[in-house]
Each structure stands twice: as structure tokens, then as C-alpha cells.
Enzyme design. Structure first.
Site, PDB file in Angstrom:
ATOM      1  N   LYS A 197      -3.213   2.525  -3.110  1.00 45.47           N
ATOM      2  CA  LYS A 197      -4.478   3.296  -2.744  1.00 45.47           C
ATOM      3  C   LYS A 197      -4.131   4.739  -1.978  1.00 45.47           C
ATOM      4  CE  LYS A 197      -7.778   0.645  -0.268  1.00 45.47           C
ATOM      5  NZ  LYS A 197      -8.961   0.132  -0.124  1.00 45.47           N
ATOM      6  N   ASP A 232       0.762  -1.054  -0.206  1.00 46.01           N
ATOM      7  CA  ASP A 232      -0.142  -0.205  -0.057  1.00 46.01           C
ATOM      8  C   ASP A 232       0.893   1.184  -0.056  1.00 46.01           C
ATOM      9  OD1 ASP A 232      -2.429  -1.163  -0.050  1.00 46.01           O
ATOM     10  OD2 ASP A 232      -2.979  -0.590   2.000  1.00 46.01           O
ATOM     11  N   MET A 286      -8.269   9.632   9.052  1.00 41.84           N
ATOM     12  CA  MET A 286      -8.796   9.971   7.793  1.00 41.84           C
ATOM     13  C   MET A 286      -9.733  11.050   7.959  1.00 41.84           C
ATOM     14  SD  MET A 286      -9.766   6.071   6.066  1.00 41.84           S
ATOM     15  CE  MET A 286     -10.266   5.547   7.598  1.00 41.84           C
TER      16      MET A 286
HETATM   17  N1  SAH Z   1      -4.241   0.913   8.848  1.00 43.88           N
HETATM   18  C1  SAH Z   1      -3.770   2.402   9.297  1.00 43.88           C
HETATM   19  C2  SAH Z   1      -4.609   3.212   8.853  1.00 43.88           C
HETATM   20  C3  SAH Z   1      -5.026   3.504   7.720  1.00 43.88           C
HETATM   21  S1  SAH Z   1      -6.312   4.749   7.236  1.00 43.88           S
HETATM   22  C4  SAH Z   1      -2.862   2.341  10.566  1.00 43.88           C
HETATM   23  O1  SAH Z   1      -3.383   1.557  11.566  1.00 43.88           O
HETATM   24  O2  SAH Z   1      -2.564   3.213  10.593  1.00 43.88           O
HETATM   25  C5  SAH Z   1      -5.257   5.861   6.723  1.00 43.88           C
HETATM   26  C6  SAH Z   1      -5.108   6.981   7.974  1.00 43.88           C
HETATM   27  O3  SAH Z   1      -4.390   6.591   8.791  1.00 43.88           O
HETATM   28  C7  SAH Z   1      -4.918   8.637   7.219  1.00 43.88           C
HETATM   29  O4  SAH Z   1      -5.643   9.104   6.778  1.00 43.88           O
HETATM   30  C8  SAH Z   1      -4.384   8.964   8.504  1.00 43.88           C
HETATM   31  O5  SAH Z   1      -5.255   9.559   9.312  1.00 43.88           O
HETATM   32  C9  SAH Z   1      -3.619   7.969   9.331  1.00 43.88           C
HETATM   33  N2  SAH Z   1      -2.105   7.656   9.170  1.00 43.88           N
HETATM   34  C10 SAH Z   1      -1.393   6.651   8.535  1.00 43.88           C
HETATM   35  N3  SAH Z   1      -0.352   6.673   8.982  1.00 43.88           N
HETATM   36  C11 SAH Z   1       0.115   7.671   9.461  1.00 43.88           C
HETATM   37  C12 SAH Z   1       1.043   8.522   9.877  1.00 43.88           C
HETATM   38  N4  SAH Z   1       2.296   7.998   9.641  1.00 43.88           N
HETATM   39  N5  SAH Z   1       0.953   9.767  10.534  1.00 43.88           N
HETATM   40  C13 SAH Z   1      -0.317  10.364  10.687  1.00 43.88           C
HETATM   41  N6  SAH Z   1      -1.341   9.644  10.247  1.00 43.88           N
HETATM   42  C14 SAH Z   1      -1.258   8.434   9.818  1.00 43.88           C
END
Ligand code: SAH
Length: 235
Positions: free
Chosen positions: A55, A33, A167
């Protein structure tokens, strides 16, 4: 035919589990991803194929159906298919949908947890709970399937527990509106972009000022919104 759904952690390549690294080493193909750190792909064996399943939020690259089709196609060609996802696959990662699909086509499946991005906000001196400050945690998406704001955000705004919104950047103005409606515009809050990466950025302020702060400091996706007094534990 095996599908291993693997959490890549929040970004810092050292924040991945040993079990995840071992899965990457075994993979015959890795479907990865956008939010998984590409450096992790270096763990692959020479013969392993790489497939970017880019994505990007708010832009339609591969639909979930297309991803399922890719899993099926690769399962026909390879023994071990690894699905590498940012953070944890089961936290807004749609990991279970892929596992259900894979089982449905007769694949063996497994799940390797990852450090979800929310846990990396501690790197900004923001604990998720803190004695006497916050007794719990809500984790809510800021973007529902139909684009509307989750009612759980309104409910969480009534409580004193920490609220973390994934998100949520696109709907930040509506989240602020909900806070104003709930009579909580001055709740302490923070935005954290690229948590755990060298490019990590953080701003803190009153919830009602968060949108202006984001514009001022150019904080964009991927970012987490943290609402609650835990953002003020360390001044
Ligand atoms: N599975 C992922 C989340 C995916 S949804 C997890 O567990 O982190 C995608 C959202 O995750 C983004 O819109 C943001 O809100 C958050 N996100 C993912 N990586 C990030 C990071 N390094 N810093 C801040 N927000 C992050």
C-alpha cells in the site's frame, strides 16, 4: 487459522517488540506493508511465505478489500498468518478492520502493539508534551477518506496542545491555510521524514513556512507534521 496483526515500529529494526519478533518467527506467511522495515522479514522461518501488500499512499495498489481477500486466501493455506504493519496497527493502520474481517470468517485473532512513528520524533529532540509548554496531544490524519481536511485540525489549532498530523504532506498547503484562518500562521512546527531511520530528516520553522521548507529540503512522504511549542523546547 490465526491472524496476528503485528506492529513493526517506526522503521529502525531495533524498535520492534520481542513479542512481535516471536510472532514473525512463528508465521507461516507474512503479509507485509510498505512502511514495515523489510529487514524484519529476516526473522521468518525458512518455510514462511512472504506477500507484499504494497500500500503506497496516494497510489492505489491493493485496496482494503483486496487485502481482506489475501488474508482469507492465505488463511486457507496456512495456520499462522502474520500481518506486519508499519508503526502501530491501530494508529491509522486499519488493523482493526482486518481483525473484524478475520473474526468474521472464523479466524482466531490477536494484536501486537508497535511503536507508532510519532514516538520517534523524540529522536529529533522534540518531546510530545513538556511541562509548562504543552499539556496534551492531538493525533489527527491529514487526509480524510474523501480527501478533505479534518475539522479536528482547525480545532486543534485553537489549542496550545501539541498537534501531530499523520498522512498530511499532500494537504500541507491546506493545513497552512487553516492556520492562517485561525490566526496562527506563526505557530512553531516541524516536519520529520523517515523518523528513526538513517535517512531521517527534520526541518523546523513557522507553520506558514513549512511548505517552502519541505520543498527546499526535499521532505516528502513518509513524514509527520508536528505543530506546537514543543518543537522549540530544544533550540
Ligand atoms: N500505523 C502507522 C501509520 C500509518 S499511516 C504508525 O503507527 O506509524 C502512514 C503515515 O504514517 C505516513 O503518511 C506518515 O505520516 C507516518 N509515518 C509512518 N512511518 C513514518 C516514519 N518513519 N517517519 C515519519 N512518518 C512516518
Amino acid at each position: 487459522m490465526e491472524l496476528i496483526v503485528v506492529g513493526a515500529g517506526p522503521g529502525d529494526p531495533e524498535l520492534i517488540t520481542l513479542k512481535a519478533i516471536n510472532a514473525l518467527k512463528r508465521a507461516d506467511v507474512i503479509l507485509y506493508d510498505n512502511l514495515a522495515n523489510k529487514i524484519l522479514l529476516d526473522y521468518k522461518k525458512d518455510s514462511c511465505e512472504l506477500v507484499y501488500v504494497g500500500k503506497t499512499p496516494y497510489q492505489k495498489y491493493n485496496s482494503q478489500e483486496e487485502i481482506h481477500a489475501l488474508i482469507k486466501e492465505n488463511a486457507q493455506k496456512h495456520e499462522v498468518v502474520v500481518r506486519l504493519k508499519g508503526g502501530d496497527p491501530f494508529v491509522f493502520g486499519r488493523g482493526m478492520e482486518e481483525i473484524i474481517f478475520a473474526r468474521g470468517i472464523g479466524m482466531k485473532t490477536s494484536y501486537i502493539p508497535g511503536i507508532t512513528s510519532m514516538l520517534a520524533i523524540g529522536l529529533c529532540d522534540i518531546p510530545l508534551t513538556h511541562r509548562g509548554v504543552s499539556e496534551g496531544l492531538w493525533i489527527v490524519t491529514g487526509t480524510k477518506k474523501d480527501g478533505s481536511l479534518s475539522r479536528d485540525i482547525e480545532l486543534a489549532l485553537q489549542s496550545k496542545t501539541t498537534l501531530v498530523i499523520y498522512m498530511g504532506m499532500k494537504n500541507l498547503p491546506f493545513i497552512i491555510e487553516a492556520a492562517i484562518k485561525a490566526g496562527k500562521p506563526n505557530t512553531s512546527a516541524a516536519l520529520i521524514q523517515n523518523a528513526s531511520l538513517p535517512s531521517m530528516k527534520m526541518v523546523k520553522g513557522n507553520l506558514c513556512d513549512l511548505h517552502d521548507l519541505a520543498t527546499q529540503h526535499e521532505i516528502t512522504h513518509p513524514a509527520l507534521i508536528v505543530i506546537g511549542d514543543v518543537t522549540q523546547v530544544m533550540p
